[in-house]
Write an enzyme that holds these catalytic residues in place. Structure first.
Site, mmCIF file in Angstrom:
data_model
loop_
_atom_site.group_PDB
_atom_site.id
_atom_site.type_symbol
_atom_site.label_atom_id
_atom_site.label_comp_id
_atom_site.label_asym_id
_atom_site.label_seq_id
_atom_site.Cartn_x
_atom_site.Cartn_y
_atom_site.Cartn_z
ATOM 1 N N HIS A 1 0.816 -1.206 0.000
ATOM 2 C CA HIS A 1 0.000 0.000 0.000
ATOM 3 C C HIS A 1 0.855 1.264 0.000
ATOM 4 O O HIS A 1 0.388 2.317 -0.432
ATOM 5 C CB HIS A 1 -0.950 -0.009 1.203
ATOM 6 C CG HIS A 1 -2.137 -0.889 0.999
ATOM 7 N ND1 HIS A 1 -3.438 -0.419 0.984
ATOM 8 C CD2 HIS A 1 -2.228 -2.223 0.773
ATOM 9 C CE1 HIS A 1 -4.280 -1.423 0.775
ATOM 10 N NE2 HIS A 1 -3.555 -2.531 0.651
ATOM 11 N N ASP A 2 2.076 1.170 0.479
ATOM 12 C CA ASP A 2 2.969 2.318 0.416
ATOM 13 C C ASP A 2 3.514 2.494 -0.996
ATOM 14 O O ASP A 2 3.412 3.562 -1.592
ATOM 15 C CB ASP A 2 4.124 2.156 1.400
ATOM 16 C CG ASP A 2 5.076 3.350 1.364
ATOM 17 O OD1 ASP A 2 4.590 4.490 1.213
ATOM 18 O OD2 ASP A 2 6.298 3.148 1.499
ATOM 19 N N VAL B 1 1.323 3.697 -4.097
ATOM 20 C CA VAL B 1 0.842 5.084 -4.079
ATOM 21 C C VAL B 1 2.023 6.013 -3.776
ATOM 22 O O VAL B 1 2.619 5.941 -2.705
ATOM 23 C CB VAL B 1 -0.250 5.277 -3.009
ATOM 24 C CG1 VAL B 1 -0.805 6.704 -3.067
ATOM 25 C CG2 VAL B 1 -1.377 4.266 -3.198
ATOM 26 N N ASP C 1 7.891 5.486 -0.383
ATOM 27 C CA ASP C 1 8.409 6.674 0.296
ATOM 28 C C ASP C 1 7.800 6.900 1.674
ATOM 29 O O ASP C 1 7.910 7.987 2.240
ATOM 30 C CB ASP C 1 8.194 7.921 -0.567
ATOM 31 C CG ASP C 1 6.711 8.251 -0.745
ATOM 32 O OD1 ASP C 1 5.856 7.413 -0.366
ATOM 33 O OD2 ASP C 1 6.410 9.353 -1.246
ATOM 34 N N GLU D 1 -3.153 9.506 2.874
ATOM 35 C CA GLU D 1 -3.406 8.145 2.374
ATOM 36 C C GLU D 1 -3.946 7.245 3.484
ATOM 37 O O GLU D 1 -4.850 6.430 3.271
ATOM 38 C CB GLU D 1 -2.098 7.531 1.842
ATOM 39 C CG GLU D 1 -1.546 8.201 0.608
ATOM 40 C CD GLU D 1 -0.150 7.687 0.271
ATOM 41 O OE1 GLU D 1 0.146 6.503 0.563
ATOM 42 O OE2 GLU D 1 0.655 8.461 -0.277
ATOM 43 N N THR E 1 -0.460 -15.601 0.804
ATOM 44 C CA THR E 1 -0.229 -16.861 1.516
ATOM 45 C C THR E 1 -0.167 -16.623 3.022
ATOM 46 O O THR E 1 -0.229 -17.563 3.809
ATOM 47 C CB THR E 1 1.069 -17.539 1.027
ATOM 48 O OG1 THR E 1 1.127 -18.858 1.554
ATOM 49 C CG2 THR E 1 2.303 -16.780 1.471
ATOM 50 N N THR F 1 -2.263 -22.992 5.855
ATOM 51 C CA THR F 1 -0.999 -22.634 6.516
ATOM 52 C C THR F 1 -1.006 -21.118 6.704
ATOM 53 O O THR F 1 -0.262 -20.397 6.037
ATOM 54 C CB THR F 1 0.215 -23.093 5.688
ATOM 55 O OG1 THR F 1 0.112 -22.538 4.355
ATOM 56 C CG2 THR F 1 0.274 -24.597 5.582
ATOM 57 N N ASP G 1 4.547 -19.795 2.100
ATOM 58 C CA ASP G 1 4.853 -20.969 1.285
ATOM 59 C C ASP G 1 4.053 -20.899 -0.013
ATOM 60 O O ASP G 1 3.480 -19.859 -0.338
ATOM 61 C CB ASP G 1 4.533 -22.259 2.060
ATOM 62 C CG ASP G 1 3.104 -22.269 2.614
ATOM 63 O OD1 ASP G 1 2.241 -21.533 2.074
ATOM 64 O OD2 ASP G 1 2.840 -23.014 3.577
#
Length: 329
Positions: A71-72, A75, A79, A90, A195, A251, A256
């Protein structure tokens, strides 16, 4: 003839020296392995220990840190703009209100400010923390360069156009990933981040419909019926908005290739997961990763490096924040 050759050589020598100077100047602004070797030798060790301690106390931390990086970076680039607090940032957008792991980043930053004040960026901490989170969950060890600087701009209006929605079509995902310099293979590989981690019920409710009595029924035929029933039991009508389910029920906390095996069994949690199997452009990659974890891990280290390098700010760009939630005064 000799005079001409000498002049020619001298000219080329000057051109070469100018090129060498420009190349050297450019390289100082680039990311580099062991970027903090001289300025803060313990930087990666501090981040690593912070992530390890937090993960030992709460096994959901690795999934949160990995999601935070996505998410960083998608957008404004990698930074740390997603860390900034305040109205209209944000972090305030509904797509980001369920993000976690901020306390881990802040904890690492506080320690680094004690040992190496004003040196290590929040952007690097986010990238290193996500890298370590994968390793501590059993995933591959990835070497990533550092030297990112922190951005000063963070706007909620930039979030939705740059984040994958779980209801996206393959074409929509390809377009977005391509705009970040990521390939179709990167898309299939980085989707494997699911995962680990968990999701709120609202993230996959579009795969069901609710009748007048509040009962949910499956409308997405690409989803395994038994799995669909399990999801409806975990997310019944009227379920608390904070209710979550594991991305990978088999899991849950292990990084994995089970995610890809789940896809082959039509047990992908999101529509954007299931489409990797139903679309011919990515199906083969899913099959390869499901059968060969080594292949997935090798591809992950390459794609993760690309992810953590999207739109980085280096050199004189941005700043090194003293505190991750706020820009410097």
């Amino acid at each position: 003839m000799e005079k001409t050759s000498a002049a020619f050589s001298c000219t080329h020598c000057c051109v070469f020296l100018i090129w060498l100077f420009l190349a050297a100047s450019a390289s100082t602004a680039d990311l580099a392995l062991n970027f903090y070797a001289a300025s803060c030798p313990s930087a990666e060790f501090i981040v690593r220990n912070t992530v390890r301690s937090a993960s030992d106390l709460d096994p959901t931390v690795p999934g949160k840190l990995l999601r935070l990086l996505f998410h960083d970076c998608f957008v404004e680039g990698c930074d740390a703009s997603v860390l900034l607090q305040g109205t209209g940032t944000e972090r305030s957008d509904p797509a980001n209100t369920s993000l976690g792991g901020f306390a881990v980043i802040d904890s690492a930053k506080r320690l680094l400010e004690v040992f190496c004040p004003g040196t290590v960026s929040c952007a690097d901490i986010v990238a290193l923390a996500a890298r370590d989170a994968v390793e501590f969950s059993g995933g591959p060890v990835a070497q990533i360069p550092t030297g990112r600087r922190d951005g000063k701009v963070s706007a909620a209006s930039n979030v939705r156009p740059n984040i994958v929605d779980t209801s996206f079509t393959m074409d929509e995902m390809i377009k977005l990933f391509s705009s970040k310099g990521l390939s179709l293979v990167d898309l299939a590989t980085l989707s494997g981040a699911h995962t680990i981690g968990s999701a709120h019920c609202s993230a996959f409710r579009d795969r069901f419909k609710q009748d007048p009595k509040g009962k949910f029924t499956l409308i997405d035929t690409s989803l395994d019926n038994v799995y669909a029933e399990e999801l409806m039991e975990q997310c019944p009508a009227g379920a608390n908005q904070s209710t979550t389910v594991k991305n990978d029920p088999k899991t849950s906390f292990a990084f994995d290739n089970q995610y890809y095996q789940n896809l082959l069994a039509h047990r992908g949690l999101f529509q954007s997961d299931s489409i990797l199997l139903t679309d011919g452009r990515t199906r083969k990659q899913v099959e390869i990763f499901a059968q060969d974890q080594v292949s997935f891990f090798q591809s992950w280290t390459e794609s993760f490096l690309k992810l953590a390098s999207i739109g980085v700010k280096t050199g004189d760009e941005g700043e090194i924040r003293a505190s991750c939630p706020t820009t410097n005064a």
